[in-house]
Design an enzyme around this catalytic site. Structure first.
Site: not given
Ligand code: DX5
Length: 249
Positions: A51, A191
């Protein structure tokens, strides 16, 4: 560093369907990143999503190509970079050089999405396109010929641990239909907030790639359990729908 042909691939192959579980390292212990990506490979995730955030396109600042390249030495897992940045073009080639086989560009982040996606291919990578919750699927239907993955965000990007937006499921169904209409093999990735109580309806709505952070790193029974549980739930929901039934019992 595992060289390119030692690495596994995240290419959508004919026939080899079934849910893919992808790790978001935003929730990892970043002080032990090398060990963490090694542990993700042990746990059986299919690939890793980086990310990349610039505190401009999203209200958070994370890591870039140098950190990705450092982690590259510790695993043969495929990497993809999700560019949550205001100027993706300056980072595309560097992410590919750092070891990402896919670079995902947000439709909202560039004035010329078509050119940015072509730039990923020119840099030797495969392109993916992402849309935020407020962005309609129509924003990407004219570039589906350039990508092998469409990412529908199920939270507003920027942080892990947020609540899943079930209101995105109608858009997932539209995305699945638009992908089917191309006749090409294109992953449909989600996601944000992916967990045991959200993955089934998400899978039933058409997603086949599930990015997870807090559920994966926070499972009291360990990461391997989280991967197996999420994958089993997603596959069961998808098989129920293809058998003409409801997603959940
Ligand atoms: C948020 C990111 C995601 C996040 C997902 O902007 O793109 O990838 O890290 O984390 P969880 O699964 O905890 O929602």
């Amino acid at each position: 560093m595992p060289d390119r042909d030692e690495r596994r691939s995240s290419t959508p192959e004919a026939g080899a369907r079934g849910a893919r579980i992808v790790a978001s390292v935003l929730s990892a212990d970043l002080s032990r990143l090398g060990e963490e990506v090694g542990a993700l490979e042990e746990a059986g995730v299919d690939w890793i999503q980086w990310d990349v955030m610039d505190a401009c396109f999203v209200p958070n600042l994370t890591f870039g190509p140098d950190v990705i390249a450092a982690a590259r030495r510790h695993t043969t897992l495929p990497f993809e970079a999700q560019l949550m940045v205001a100027n993706p073009d300056v980072l595309i080639a560097r992410c590919v050089d750092a070891g990402c086989e896919r670079v995902i560009v947000h439709a909202e982040s560039t004035r010329n999405l078509h050119r940015s996606l072509l730039h990923v291919a020119e840099s030797g990578g495969r392109a993916g396109v992402a849309i935020n919750p407020a962005t309609p699927i129509d924003a990407v239907v004219n570039v589906l010929d350039l990508v092998d993955l469409v990412l529908v965000m199920t939270v507003n990007p920027g942080f892990g641990g947020q609540a899943y937006l079930q209101s995105m499921e109608p858009k997932l169904r539209l995305a699945r239909a638009a992908i089917a209409a191309t006749g090409r093999l294109i992953w449909l990735e989600v996601d944000g907030g992916i967990a045991p109580d959200t993955i089934e309806t998400c899978s039933a709505a058409g997603a086949d790639v599930f990015v997870t952070g807090s559920t994966l790193f926070g499972d009291p029974l360990g990461m391997a359990h989280a991967v197996q549980d999420l994958r089993a739930r997603a596959n069961l929901a998808a098989s129920r729908v293809s058998a003409g039934g409801a997603a959940t019992a």
